[in-house]
Design a protein around this motif. Sequence first.
Motif, mmCIF file in Angstrom:
data_model
loop_
_atom_site.group_PDB
_atom_site.id
_atom_site.type_symbol
_atom_site.label_atom_id
_atom_site.label_comp_id
_atom_site.label_asym_id
_atom_site.label_seq_id
_atom_site.Cartn_x
_atom_site.Cartn_y
_atom_site.Cartn_z
ATOM 1 N N TYR A 34 -2.938 -3.912 0.168
ATOM 2 C CA TYR A 34 -1.745 -3.736 1.269
ATOM 3 C C TYR A 34 -0.592 -4.311 1.194
ATOM 4 O O TYR A 34 0.521 -4.359 1.521
ATOM 5 N N ALA A 57 -2.959 3.638 4.874
ATOM 6 C CA ALA A 57 -4.203 4.146 4.423
ATOM 7 C C ALA A 57 -5.561 3.524 4.394
ATOM 8 O O ALA A 57 -5.124 2.014 4.147
ATOM 9 N N THR A 64 4.970 13.158 4.477
ATOM 10 C CA THR A 64 5.686 11.892 3.832
ATOM 11 C C THR A 64 6.239 12.651 2.482
ATOM 12 O O THR A 64 5.387 13.775 2.420
ATOM 13 N N LYS A 96 9.204 12.136 6.659
ATOM 14 C CA LYS A 96 8.976 10.638 6.864
ATOM 15 C C LYS A 96 9.676 9.934 5.163
ATOM 16 O O LYS A 96 8.774 10.732 4.234
ATOM 17 N N SER A 121 12.480 5.859 5.593
ATOM 18 C CA SER A 121 11.912 5.024 4.840
ATOM 19 C C SER A 121 11.748 4.718 4.262
ATOM 20 O O SER A 121 12.079 6.064 3.674
ATOM 21 N N GLY A 149 7.588 1.263 3.075
ATOM 22 C CA GLY A 149 7.625 -0.486 3.131
ATOM 23 C C GLY A 149 8.028 -1.404 1.684
ATOM 24 O O GLY A 149 6.816 -1.998 0.973
ATOM 25 N N ARG A 182 7.248 0.769 -1.366
ATOM 26 C CA ARG A 182 6.361 0.584 -2.481
ATOM 27 C C ARG A 182 6.320 2.376 -3.299
ATOM 28 O O ARG A 182 5.256 2.038 -4.212
ATOM 29 N N GLY A 212 9.720 -3.792 6.978
ATOM 30 C CA GLY A 212 10.369 -5.163 7.418
ATOM 31 C C GLY A 212 10.321 -5.447 8.279
ATOM 32 O O GLY A 212 11.277 -6.778 9.019
ATOM 33 N N ARG A 217 9.298 -7.126 11.555
ATOM 34 C CA ARG A 217 8.561 -8.260 11.756
ATOM 35 C C ARG A 217 8.893 -8.899 13.135
ATOM 36 O O ARG A 217 8.220 -9.815 12.970
ATOM 37 N N PHE A 272 8.998 1.861 13.463
ATOM 38 C CA PHE A 272 7.456 1.744 13.153
ATOM 39 C C PHE A 272 6.619 0.139 12.208
ATOM 40 O O PHE A 272 7.808 0.365 11.259
ATOM 41 N N LEU A 273 5.460 0.399 12.481
ATOM 42 C CA LEU A 273 5.477 -1.030 11.608
ATOM 43 C C LEU A 273 4.472 -0.839 11.051
ATOM 44 O O LEU A 273 3.332 0.107 10.972
ATOM 45 N N GLY A 274 4.216 -0.981 9.680
ATOM 46 C CA GLY A 274 2.851 -0.731 8.798
ATOM 47 C C GLY A 274 1.762 -2.260 8.404
ATOM 48 O O GLY A 274 1.133 -2.196 9.239
ATOM 49 N N PRO A 320 1.922 -5.137 9.448
ATOM 50 C CA PRO A 320 1.856 -6.420 11.045
ATOM 51 C C PRO A 320 0.475 -5.925 10.945
ATOM 52 O O PRO A 320 -0.517 -6.813 11.827
ATOM 53 N N LEU A 353 -1.895 -3.881 9.840
ATOM 54 C CA LEU A 353 -3.304 -4.433 8.729
ATOM 55 C C LEU A 353 -3.490 -5.578 9.074
ATOM 56 O O LEU A 353 -4.646 -6.005 8.621
HETATM 57 C C1 LIG Z 1 -1.295 -0.365 2.763
HETATM 58 C C2 LIG Z 1 -0.129 0.685 3.134
HETATM 59 C C3 LIG Z 1 -0.301 1.885 3.057
HETATM 60 C C4 LIG Z 1 0.046 2.866 3.520
HETATM 61 N N1 LIG Z 1 -0.325 4.102 3.417
HETATM 62 C C5 LIG Z 1 0.482 5.449 3.766
HETATM 63 C C6 LIG Z 1 -0.195 6.333 4.234
HETATM 64 O O1 LIG Z 1 -1.093 6.942 4.219
HETATM 65 N N2 LIG Z 1 0.738 7.163 4.538
HETATM 66 C C7 LIG Z 1 2.694 7.555 4.755
HETATM 67 O O2 LIG Z 1 3.216 7.752 5.108
HETATM 68 N N3 LIG Z 1 2.688 5.824 4.579
HETATM 69 C C8 LIG Z 1 2.042 4.756 3.987
HETATM 70 N N4 LIG Z 1 2.913 3.667 3.285
HETATM 71 C C9 LIG Z 1 3.860 3.555 4.622
HETATM 72 C C10 LIG Z 1 4.300 2.939 5.909
HETATM 73 O O3 LIG Z 1 4.091 4.039 6.350
HETATM 74 C C11 LIG Z 1 5.218 2.277 6.014
HETATM 75 O O4 LIG Z 1 6.396 3.004 5.293
HETATM 76 C C12 LIG Z 1 5.462 0.990 5.488
HETATM 77 O O5 LIG Z 1 4.569 0.482 5.475
HETATM 78 C C13 LIG Z 1 6.275 0.313 6.253
HETATM 79 O O6 LIG Z 1 6.750 -0.606 5.649
HETATM 80 P P1 LIG Z 1 6.175 -2.607 6.401
HETATM 81 O O7 LIG Z 1 4.890 -2.527 6.160
HETATM 82 O O8 LIG Z 1 7.020 -3.308 6.220
HETATM 83 O O9 LIG Z 1 6.165 -2.123 7.991
HETATM 84 C C14 LIG Z 1 1.705 2.761 3.806
HETATM 85 C C15 LIG Z 1 1.772 0.859 3.578
HETATM 86 C C16 LIG Z 1 0.772 -0.039 3.353
HETATM 87 C C17 LIG Z 1 1.790 -1.239 3.320
#
Ligand SMILES: Cc1cc2nc3c(=O)[nH]c(=O)nc-3n(C[C@H](O)[C@H](O)[C@H](O)COP(=O)(O)O)c2cc1C
Length: 409
Positions: free
Chosen positions: A32, A86, A173, A274, A296, A299, A301, A332, A334, A351-353, A355, A357
């Motif tokens: 996460y 996810a 995505t 996205k 986006s 996050g 990642r 980001g 928060r 949109f919050l990712g 937070p 979780l």
């Molecule tokens: C654990 C995790 C799983 C994610 N899974 C997906 C996913 O399945 N599909 C997707 O489009 N984005 C996924 N994302 C990205 C989020 O949709 C989002 O873009 C991102 O978390 C936003 O940033 P934040 O966590 O700082 O709020 C995931 C992010 C995290 C942290």
Amino acid sequence: MSRQHQQLIPISIADLEQNAHGTLALNALDYYRSGANDMQTLKDNQDAFSRLRLRPRILRDVSKVDTQTTLLGYTVSSPICIAPTAMQRLANDEGEKATARAAAKAKKCMILSSWSTTSAEDTIAAGQEVPVAQDSPSLPLYWFQLYVYKDRIATEKLIRRVEKAGYKALVITVDTPFLGRRLADVRNVFKLPKHMTMANFETKDSKVTMATILDLEKSAEEAAAAKTAEGKGTKVVRQESSLAAYVVSQIDPTLNWNDIAWVRSITKLPVVVKGVLTEEDATLAADIGVEGILVSNHGGRQLDGVLATIDALPEVLNAVKGRNVEVYLDGGVRKGTDVLKALALGAKAVFLGRPILWGLAHDGEDGVSLALNLIQQEFELAMALAGCCNISDITRDHVQHGTSARSRL
Ligand SMILES: Cc1cc2nc3c(=O)[nH]c(=O)nc-3n(C[C@H](O)[C@H](O)[C@H](O)COP(=O)(O)O)c2cc1C
Ligand SMILES: CC(C)CC(=O)C(=O)O
């Protein structure tokens, strides 16, 4: 990354995060919290909000603040929404159902991940079972995040299922042709526990666990690698996480703008792209006719070193000025003031990712409600203190870059 264990009574998203550090299993926590590589973009997503300054207006009767807004024609209670993440059952056994119920109670928009551990049908049904207060025109709203699979027939079948289930938009995505390199997942040999499934891809006869897809190929590969290493006394270390391998096996890296046009041609649902970060791609998205753009970087990642989303937002907005497309942001967010800054720059919603979780890990549905309420209350207060009663009162003049007083020359 170090783990902190002191549990707080959470009064902010940061508190919820700190608590999750003490409660989640390392496999889930690292999955996460991680960003890609050096996690520069992950950090910058939050830092960039702090570099912006607010310009409040005073004496404007802020006794009543209303955050209601519309998203692609639907009224929701607030521009604070839930990003797709996810495998939410790693945080709490109720997973996506808990999130859907909290979204329903708050009358907010939730995007469900393709890679959810609860099916699209069961998730939306959980939300729809919640009685919704009729005190305003706003309603809960569910969108579906789509990963386009190599198997286009499976992709189309999934689209038909989510249309039938009641999702109101497809969020494609586009920043994940391959999975970004998240070092902790490689070290931990990230695994989805065997009893959890990628629920949108299972049939009556087959449960789709990551193991069912990967284990056969992996065990053959590993046996071969171990054999080579044996004679040399080398320890076999897997170089990629099982998740990255799963992405390679399922997601189509040939994805291009023609596929976005293809999805649009086979569905009546509005399409949101996205993962847009540049004016060039924002223009292409608008030219193809998508209804929404979600600025986006996943996050932090995926591609480490890209701009923070709040820094990328202005160029995207500029590129689609006057076009019929809504622009949203994630990454980001928060605090209530982050929401205010994003809206002041021109985002229609945020949109919050993570937070969500952290809320799930704290207390399932109630934890998600707490996360949503904390940031909602902060946003309402920030609006009032900036002199805004409605979303339409928030303007570009409420925010500035840098710390010097703005010249009025
Ligand atoms: C654990 C995790 C799983 C994610 N899974 C997906 C996913 O399945 N599909 C997707 O489009 N984005 C996924 N994302 C990205 C989020 O949709 C989002 O873009 C991102 O978390 C936003 O940033 P934040 O966590 O700082 O709020 C995931 C992010 C995290 C942290
Ligand atoms: C590609 C999936 C593994 C989910 C995802 O988007 C993520 O982990 O960031």
